[in-house]
Design an enzyme around this catalytic site. Structure first.
Site, PDB file in Angstrom:
ATOM      1  N   HIS A   1       0.832  -1.204   0.000  1.00  0.00           N
ATOM      2  CA  HIS A   1       0.000   0.000   0.000  1.00  0.00           C
ATOM      3  C   HIS A   1       0.864   1.250   0.000  1.00  0.00           C
ATOM      4  O   HIS A   1       1.737   1.396   0.852  1.00  0.00           O
ATOM      5  CB  HIS A   1      -0.925   0.017   1.229  1.00  0.00           C
ATOM      6  N   PRO A   2       0.598   2.173  -0.942  1.00  0.00           N
ATOM      7  CA  PRO A   2       1.345   3.430  -0.956  1.00  0.00           C
ATOM      8  C   PRO A   2       0.827   4.372   0.133  1.00  0.00           C
ATOM      9  O   PRO A   2      -0.290   4.192   0.628  1.00  0.00           O
ATOM     10  CB  PRO A   2       1.026   3.989  -2.339  1.00  0.00           C
TER      11      PRO A   2
ATOM     12  N   GLU B   1      -9.087   4.415  -4.761  1.00  0.00           N
ATOM     13  CA  GLU B   1      -9.282   4.324  -3.319  1.00  0.00           C
ATOM     14  C   GLU B   1      -8.880   5.617  -2.608  1.00  0.00           C
ATOM     15  O   GLU B   1      -9.462   5.959  -1.586  1.00  0.00           O
ATOM     16  CB  GLU B   1      -8.486   3.143  -2.758  1.00  0.00           C
TER      17      GLU B   1
ATOM     18  N   ALA C   1      -9.462   4.109   2.641  1.00  0.00           N
ATOM     19  CA  ALA C   1      -9.678   5.482   2.187  1.00  0.00           C
ATOM     20  C   ALA C   1     -10.915   5.646   1.316  1.00  0.00           C
ATOM     21  O   ALA C   1     -11.356   6.770   1.082  1.00  0.00           O
ATOM     22  CB  ALA C   1      -8.439   5.961   1.421  1.00  0.00           C
TER      23      ALA C   1
ATOM     24  N   ILE D   1      -5.360   3.122   6.006  1.00  0.00           N
ATOM     25  CA  ILE D   1      -6.764   3.353   6.304  1.00  0.00           C
ATOM     26  C   ILE D   1      -7.559   2.968   5.071  1.00  0.00           C
ATOM     27  O   ILE D   1      -7.066   3.100   3.950  1.00  0.00           O
ATOM     28  CB  ILE D   1      -7.012   4.832   6.688  1.00  0.00           C
TER      29      ILE D   1
ATOM     30  N   PHE E   1       0.906   4.715   7.054  1.00  0.00           N
ATOM     31  CA  PHE E   1      -0.407   4.887   7.661  1.00  0.00           C
ATOM     32  C   PHE E   1      -1.397   4.217   6.742  1.00  0.00           C
ATOM     33  O   PHE E   1      -1.471   4.531   5.554  1.00  0.00           O
ATOM     34  CB  PHE E   1      -0.734   6.378   7.808  1.00  0.00           C
TER      35      PHE E   1
END
Length: 171
Positions: free
Chosen positions: A73-74, A89, A123, A121, A119
């Protein structure tokens, strides 16, 4: 798509050769343990059965498995170039002001310094401000608290991505 019955997308997923199904699952979640658990349970009779298997596999992931999943995940505000899922996303950041983008970059770096990972989440459907507020709140968590929040957020992301996989048109 109804979750109570088999769909053409689910039938397509069940019929994929193992390497193709593994690749599709890896696109949804970079954890090889998660993908292996889902592959081992094919064929699925309903989309809900696939989602339940995803949730169960997510609950069993070790800290190392979670780290592997997060590596795919970026950071929020910097979707992977050429990755439509990442851009879609994180669309809540697309119209963010330069000031909000700069603040998110600072918060992402502070979070990553504290926890050792991006981080994370779910999104989808969140505004840039909501994501900023979430990182501000979560940066005060302990590593153990944050690991469980990340597990929950990954589970939400995986469900969205699996749902999209089942909706995709046949190539």
């Amino acid at each position: 798509m109804t979750s109570s019955s088999s769909t053409p997308g689910l039938a397509r997923f069940n019929a994929l050769e193992e390497h193709a199904a593994a690749a599709a699952l890896h696109e949804a979640c970079a954890s090889s343990a998660w993908g292996s658990k889902l592959l081992a349970q094919r064929p699925y009779t309903t989309a809900e059965a696939l989602f339940a298997a995803s949730d169960a596999a997510m609950a069993e992931l070790t800290a190392g498995d979670l780290a592997e999943a997060m590596a795919g995940h970026p950071p929020i505000g910097r979707p992977k170039p050429g990755d439509p899922a990442s851009a879609r996303e994180q669309s809540g950041m697309a119209g963010a002001t330069d000031a909000l983008k700069a603040e998110m970059l600072e918060l992402n770096l502070a979070y990553q310094e504290k926890f050792g990972h991006v981080f994370l989440i779910c999104a989808t459907g969140r505004t840039g401000e909501q994501m900023r507020d979430a990182v501000r709140e979560r940066i005060g968590n302990t590593p153990a608290q944050e690991r469980e929040i990340v597990r929950t957020e990954l589970g939400k992301i995986n469900r969205i991505r699996l749902g999209r996989l089942l909706e995709e048109e046949t190539a």
